[in-house]
Design a protein around this motif. Structure first.
Motif, PDB file in Angstrom:
ATOM      1  N   VAL A 219       6.944  11.372  -3.132  1.00 17.34           N
ATOM      2  CA  VAL A 219       6.178  10.137  -2.939  1.00 17.34           C
ATOM      3  C   VAL A 219       5.110  10.008  -4.018  1.00 17.34           C
ATOM      4  O   VAL A 219       4.920   8.939  -4.608  1.00 17.34           O
ATOM      5  CB  VAL A 219       5.534  10.107  -1.539  1.00 17.34           C
ATOM      6  CG1 VAL A 219       4.608   8.899  -1.404  1.00 17.34           C
ATOM      7  CG2 VAL A 219       6.607  10.074  -0.451  1.00 17.34           C
ATOM      8  N   ALA A 220       4.404  11.109  -4.283  1.00 20.59           N
ATOM      9  CA  ALA A 220       3.363  11.083  -5.310  1.00 20.59           C
ATOM     10  C   ALA A 220       3.941  10.816  -6.693  1.00 20.59           C
ATOM     11  O   ALA A 220       3.402  10.016  -7.471  1.00 20.59           O
ATOM     12  CB  ALA A 220       2.588  12.400  -5.307  1.00 20.59           C
ATOM     13  N   SER A 221       5.038  11.469  -7.013  1.00 19.40           N
ATOM     14  CA  SER A 221       5.629  11.367  -8.349  1.00 19.40           C
ATOM     15  C   SER A 221       6.177   9.979  -8.640  1.00 19.40           C
ATOM     16  O   SER A 221       6.156   9.519  -9.784  1.00 19.40           O
ATOM     17  CB  SER A 221       6.743  12.400  -8.506  1.00 19.40           C
ATOM     18  OG  SER A 221       6.243  13.711  -8.355  1.00 19.40           O
ATOM     19  N   ILE A 222       6.702   9.315  -7.604  1.00 18.88           N
ATOM     20  CA  ILE A 222       7.288   7.988  -7.801  1.00 18.88           C
ATOM     21  C   ILE A 222       6.278   6.898  -7.461  1.00 18.88           C
ATOM     22  O   ILE A 222       6.009   5.998  -8.260  1.00 18.88           O
ATOM     23  CB  ILE A 222       8.555   7.828  -6.946  1.00 18.88           C
ATOM     24  CG1 ILE A 222       9.610   8.844  -7.385  1.00 18.88           C
ATOM     25  CG2 ILE A 222       9.104   6.404  -7.062  1.00 18.88           C
ATOM     26  CD1 ILE A 222      10.827   8.893  -6.473  1.00 18.88           C
ATOM     27  N   PRO A 280       2.235   4.621   3.871  1.00 16.28           N
ATOM     28  CA  PRO A 280       3.056   3.435   3.579  1.00 16.28           C
ATOM     29  C   PRO A 280       2.236   2.166   3.381  1.00 16.28           C
ATOM     30  O   PRO A 280       2.598   1.309   2.562  1.00 16.28           O
ATOM     31  CB  PRO A 280       3.976   3.327   4.806  1.00 16.28           C
ATOM     32  CG  PRO A 280       3.301   4.095   5.877  1.00 16.28           C
ATOM     33  CD  PRO A 280       2.565   5.187   5.188  1.00 16.28           C
ATOM     34  N   ARG A 281       1.126   2.031   4.103  1.00 15.84           N
ATOM     35  CA  ARG A 281       0.299   0.839   3.932  1.00 15.84           C
ATOM     36  C   ARG A 281      -0.297   0.782   2.530  1.00 15.84           C
ATOM     37  O   ARG A 281      -0.377  -0.286   1.909  1.00 15.84           O
ATOM     38  CB  ARG A 281      -0.802   0.818   4.984  1.00 15.84           C
ATOM     39  CG  ARG A 281      -0.284   0.512   6.387  1.00 15.84           C
ATOM     40  CD  ARG A 281      -1.370   0.654   7.435  1.00 15.84           C
ATOM     41  NE  ARG A 281      -0.870   0.316   8.773  1.00 15.84           N
ATOM     42  CZ  ARG A 281      -1.556   0.464   9.896  1.00 15.84           C
ATOM     43  NH1 ARG A 281      -2.814   0.938   9.845  1.00 15.84           N
ATOM     44  NH2 ARG A 281      -1.023   0.138  11.062  1.00 15.84           N
ATOM     45  N   ILE A 282      -0.731   1.924   2.021  1.00 20.93           N
ATOM     46  CA  ILE A 282      -1.286   1.955   0.667  1.00 20.93           C
ATOM     47  C   ILE A 282      -0.202   1.654  -0.364  1.00 20.93           C
ATOM     48  O   ILE A 282      -0.435   0.944  -1.356  1.00 20.93           O
ATOM     49  CB  ILE A 282      -1.948   3.319   0.389  1.00 20.93           C
ATOM     50  CG1 ILE A 282      -3.178   3.500   1.287  1.00 20.93           C
ATOM     51  CG2 ILE A 282      -2.363   3.434  -1.074  1.00 20.93           C
ATOM     52  CD1 ILE A 282      -3.741   4.909   1.277  1.00 20.93           C
ATOM     53  N   LEU A 283       0.999   2.160  -0.152  1.00 16.14           N
ATOM     54  CA  LEU A 283       2.103   1.879  -1.079  1.00 16.14           C
ATOM     55  C   LEU A 283       2.437   0.388  -1.114  1.00 16.14           C
ATOM     56  O   LEU A 283       2.745  -0.165  -2.179  1.00 16.14           O
ATOM     57  CB  LEU A 283       3.329   2.697  -0.691  1.00 16.14           C
ATOM     58  CG  LEU A 283       3.271   4.188  -1.057  1.00 16.14           C
ATOM     59  CD1 LEU A 283       4.371   4.959  -0.342  1.00 16.14           C
ATOM     60  CD2 LEU A 283       3.392   4.383  -2.569  1.00 16.14           C
ATOM     61  N   ILE A 284       2.380  -0.265   0.035  1.00 14.15           N
ATOM     62  CA  ILE A 284       2.613  -1.709   0.063  1.00 14.15           C
ATOM     63  C   ILE A 284       1.519  -2.434  -0.720  1.00 14.15           C
ATOM     64  O   ILE A 284       1.786  -3.381  -1.476  1.00 14.15           O
ATOM     65  CB  ILE A 284       2.680  -2.209   1.520  1.00 14.15           C
ATOM     66  CG1 ILE A 284       3.943  -1.670   2.205  1.00 14.15           C
ATOM     67  CG2 ILE A 284       2.654  -3.741   1.571  1.00 14.15           C
ATOM     68  CD1 ILE A 284       3.987  -1.912   3.694  1.00 14.15           C
ATOM     69  N   TRP A 285       0.275  -1.999  -0.561  1.00 16.51           N
ATOM     70  CA  TRP A 285      -0.832  -2.566  -1.345  1.00 16.51           C
ATOM     71  C   TRP A 285      -0.581  -2.378  -2.839  1.00 16.51           C
ATOM     72  O   TRP A 285      -0.785  -3.304  -3.633  1.00 16.51           O
ATOM     73  CB  TRP A 285      -2.142  -1.926  -0.927  1.00 16.51           C
ATOM     74  CG  TRP A 285      -3.304  -2.237  -1.829  1.00 16.51           C
ATOM     75  CD1 TRP A 285      -3.877  -1.400  -2.746  1.00 16.51           C
ATOM     76  CD2 TRP A 285      -4.029  -3.467  -1.906  1.00 16.51           C
ATOM     77  NE1 TRP A 285      -4.913  -2.031  -3.383  1.00 16.51           N
ATOM     78  CE2 TRP A 285      -5.027  -3.304  -2.888  1.00 16.51           C
ATOM     79  CE3 TRP A 285      -3.931  -4.684  -1.232  1.00 16.51           C
ATOM     80  CZ2 TRP A 285      -5.921  -4.322  -3.217  1.00 16.51           C
ATOM     81  CZ3 TRP A 285      -4.823  -5.705  -1.570  1.00 16.51           C
ATOM     82  CH2 TRP A 285      -5.800  -5.515  -2.552  1.00 16.51           C
ATOM     83  N   ALA A 346       3.993  11.219 -12.117  1.00 19.41           N
ATOM     84  CA  ALA A 346       3.938   9.768 -11.980  1.00 19.41           C
ATOM     85  C   ALA A 346       3.449   9.121 -13.268  1.00 19.41           C
ATOM     86  O   ALA A 346       3.945   8.057 -13.677  1.00 19.41           O
ATOM     87  CB  ALA A 346       3.011   9.400 -10.818  1.00 19.41           C
ATOM     88  N   ASN A 347       2.480   9.754 -13.909  1.00 18.22           N
ATOM     89  CA  ASN A 347       1.978   9.267 -15.193  1.00 18.22           C
ATOM     90  C   ASN A 347       3.110   9.201 -16.210  1.00 18.22           C
ATOM     91  O   ASN A 347       3.313   8.192 -16.898  1.00 18.22           O
ATOM     92  CB  ASN A 347       0.864  10.211 -15.677  1.00 18.22           C
ATOM     93  CG  ASN A 347       0.134   9.698 -16.900  1.00 18.22           C
ATOM     94  OD1 ASN A 347       0.607   8.827 -17.613  1.00 18.22           O
ATOM     95  ND2 ASN A 347      -1.027  10.267 -17.154  1.00 18.22           N
ATOM     96  N   ALA A 348       3.867  10.293 -16.310  1.00 13.92           N
ATOM     97  CA  ALA A 348       4.969  10.350 -17.269  1.00 13.92           C
ATOM     98  C   ALA A 348       6.032   9.305 -16.950  1.00 13.92           C
ATOM     99  O   ALA A 348       6.517   8.588 -17.838  1.00 13.92           O
ATOM    100  CB  ALA A 348       5.579  11.754 -17.261  1.00 13.92           C
ATOM    101  N   LEU A 349       6.409   9.226 -15.692  1.00 14.71           N
ATOM    102  CA  LEU A 349       7.464   8.304 -15.286  1.00 14.71           C
ATOM    103  C   LEU A 349       7.052   6.853 -15.509  1.00 14.71           C
ATOM    104  O   LEU A 349       7.811   6.045 -16.060  1.00 14.71           O
ATOM    105  CB  LEU A 349       7.805   8.535 -13.814  1.00 14.71           C
ATOM    106  CG  LEU A 349       8.901   7.643 -13.219  1.00 14.71           C
ATOM    107  CD1 LEU A 349      10.230   7.897 -13.916  1.00 14.71           C
ATOM    108  CD2 LEU A 349       9.025   7.883 -11.719  1.00 14.71           C
ATOM    109  N   VAL A 373       8.282  -1.812  -8.549  1.00 16.96           N
ATOM    110  CA  VAL A 373       9.531  -1.111  -8.226  1.00 16.96           C
ATOM    111  C   VAL A 373       9.256   0.348  -7.888  1.00 16.96           C
ATOM    112  O   VAL A 373       9.850   0.908  -6.947  1.00 16.96           O
ATOM    113  CB  VAL A 373      10.524  -1.222  -9.407  1.00 16.96           C
ATOM    114  CG1 VAL A 373      11.730  -0.311  -9.186  1.00 16.96           C
ATOM    115  CG2 VAL A 373      10.978  -2.665  -9.581  1.00 16.96           C
ATOM    116  N   LEU A 374       8.347   0.977  -8.615  1.00 17.55           N
ATOM    117  CA  LEU A 374       8.019   2.377  -8.333  1.00 17.55           C
ATOM    118  C   LEU A 374       7.327   2.521  -6.980  1.00 17.55           C
ATOM    119  O   LEU A 374       7.568   3.484  -6.246  1.00 17.55           O
ATOM    120  CB  LEU A 374       7.145   2.950  -9.447  1.00 17.55           C
ATOM    121  CG  LEU A 374       7.873   3.184 -10.770  1.00 17.55           C
ATOM    122  CD1 LEU A 374       6.884   3.547 -11.873  1.00 17.55           C
ATOM    123  CD2 LEU A 374       8.922   4.270 -10.639  1.00 17.55           C
ATOM    124  N   ALA A 375       6.458   1.577  -6.623  1.00 13.84           N
ATOM    125  CA  ALA A 375       5.837   1.613  -5.301  1.00 13.84           C
ATOM    126  C   ALA A 375       6.892   1.491  -4.215  1.00 13.84           C
ATOM    127  O   ALA A 375       6.833   2.177  -3.179  1.00 13.84           O
ATOM    128  CB  ALA A 375       4.803   0.497  -5.172  1.00 13.84           C
TER     129      ALA A 375
END
Length: 398
Positions: A219-222, A280-285, A346-349, A373-375
């Motif tokens: 989750v963190a990496s993507i 998940p709420r933060i990822l949606i944000w 995540a930075n690299a990706l 898309v990554l979120a």
């Protein structure tokens, strides 16, 4: 976390914390300043601006490789000694980066500079906690981590100004000087602490075979990658599409830094209320604000506003750190280090995918769509992990 070892309490704990925070300040400045100097580096090393994203990715990959490798191999090295060595390696990587005269050696040296990053933060957190009385441990760790957030808000913008006036090399030379100063201050102010006698590479690496740990790192990496997809190219994006002058570039980093601090504080509060709903709420944000940047980037004021909003994606940090510590068992050093490794994966990706899209002919602001898309990918990873976790729990009950 263990209790304070005998004789390990610092005579001046605030000075010990300052020394450790200074190292975090140098690391954060080194990681983020290149975003503000991207076009200067590209011009001097005679490559396209988007190609400098490979140097950003190289640093991040150094963190990803160094965090587990150093945490495992140095499990029994005295912590103060390890921190000093890590700062010396970091200093060499940054000074050598400043002296690079062609692009691919520069990329390789950014990898070297990234190697100590994750392990430094993981070990520094443990040292800070053990350098003060037991009832002050959490506050000590939080003060050390202020070095990183201050770097985003102050260090990277100041280094960007210096790089614009004196050449981009001056920014990395300055970071090298900070690293050397940190090594000296750690030697003077941080008390000697023996390593955990029960620590071993096997115990530390055990965290990496646990399903819940791997999904959290996924989750963190993507999911975190979208923030870097946007931020890595935010200065050329606003320059090309909103007509932003170069002199405003450092202010872009400052606005982003304010956003990261706000996001970090809000994310911690959300995580405390309900960790598994917060993620998940933060990822949606993140998905919403990063997609919004695509539309806002054509107008300077709106673009700057969304830079700050994209910075609030840092809200994901405390939630994932808490989750990772919860599921890592007794491999706490590895867990603390791998959080930063995942952050830099995540930075690299993000930087790489945005570069691919931009070089493919999309507008600079398409980095925001990459981020969205990554979120979405982070959301898919989170819900997949939760599904497997619940299925495993149900099977155990049956």
């Amino acid at each position: 976390m263990s209790t304070t070892p005998s004789g390990a309490t610092a005579r001046h704990p605030r000075l010990a914390e300052l020394a450790l925070a200074l190292g975090g300040f140098g690391i954060g400045t080194s990681e983020f300043v290149i975003m503000g100097l991207l076009e200067r580096v590209a011009g001097d090393l005679q490559v396209a601006a988007a190609d400098v994203g490979y140097a950003i990715s190289s640093y991040a990959l150094g963190v990803v490789v160094g965090a587990p490798l150093i945490s495992a191999l140095a499990a029994r090295v005295p912590r103060r000694t390890l921190l000093i060595v890590l700062m010396l390696v970091f200093a060499v990587g940054n000074v050598a980066s400043a002296l690079a005269t062609s692009f691919w050696p520069f990329v390789g040296l950014r990898f070297l500079a990234g190697l100590p990053h994750g392990a430094y933060f993981g070990v520094a957190a443990l040292v800070a906690a053990n350098a003060v009385p037991i009832e002050q441990r959490a506050r000590a760790v939080s003060r050390v981590m202020l070095g990183l957030t201050t770097a985003i808000l102050v260090g990277a913008p100041l280094a960007t100004w210096a790089g614009q006036w004196l050449g981009w090399q001056s920014a990395f030379l300055g970071v090298g000087a900070i690293a050397l100063t940190t090594a000296v201050l750690i030697r003077l102010w941080v008390p000697t602490q023996a390593a955990d006698p029960h620590a071993s590479p096997k115990r530390e690496l055990s965290a990496l075979v646990k399903q819940r740990v791997l999904f959290t790192l996924g989750v963190a990496s993507i999911g975190f990658g979208g923030m870097f997809a946007v931020f890595s190219y935010v200065v050329p994006t606003l320059s090309a599409q909103a007509g932003m002058r170069e002199a405003i570039g450092p202010w872009v980093l400052t606005i982003f830094g304010i956003g990261t601090i706000v996001g970090n504080l809000v994310g911690a509060r959300l995580a405390d209320k309900n960790l598994l709903k917060a993620i998940p709420r933060i990822l949606i944000w993140c998905l919403v604000v990063q997609a919004g940047f695509f539309f806002a980037a054509n107008h300077l004021i709106a673009g700057l506003l969304f830079v700050g909003l994209v910075g609030t994606s840092m809200a994901l940090g405390p939630a994932l750190q808490t989750r990772l510590m919860d599921v890592a068992g007794d491999a706490q050093t590895m867990a603390a280090s791998m959080n930063h490794a995942a952050f830099n994966c995540a930075n690299a990706l993000g930087a790489w995918l945005a570069a691919v899209v931009i070089k493919g002919g999309a507008p600079w602001s398409a980095s925001g769509l990459v981020g969205a898309v990554l979120a979405l990918g982070g959301l898919a990873m989170f819900f997949t992990g939760r599904y497997l976790e619940r299925r495993e729990a149900n099977a155990a009950v049956a």
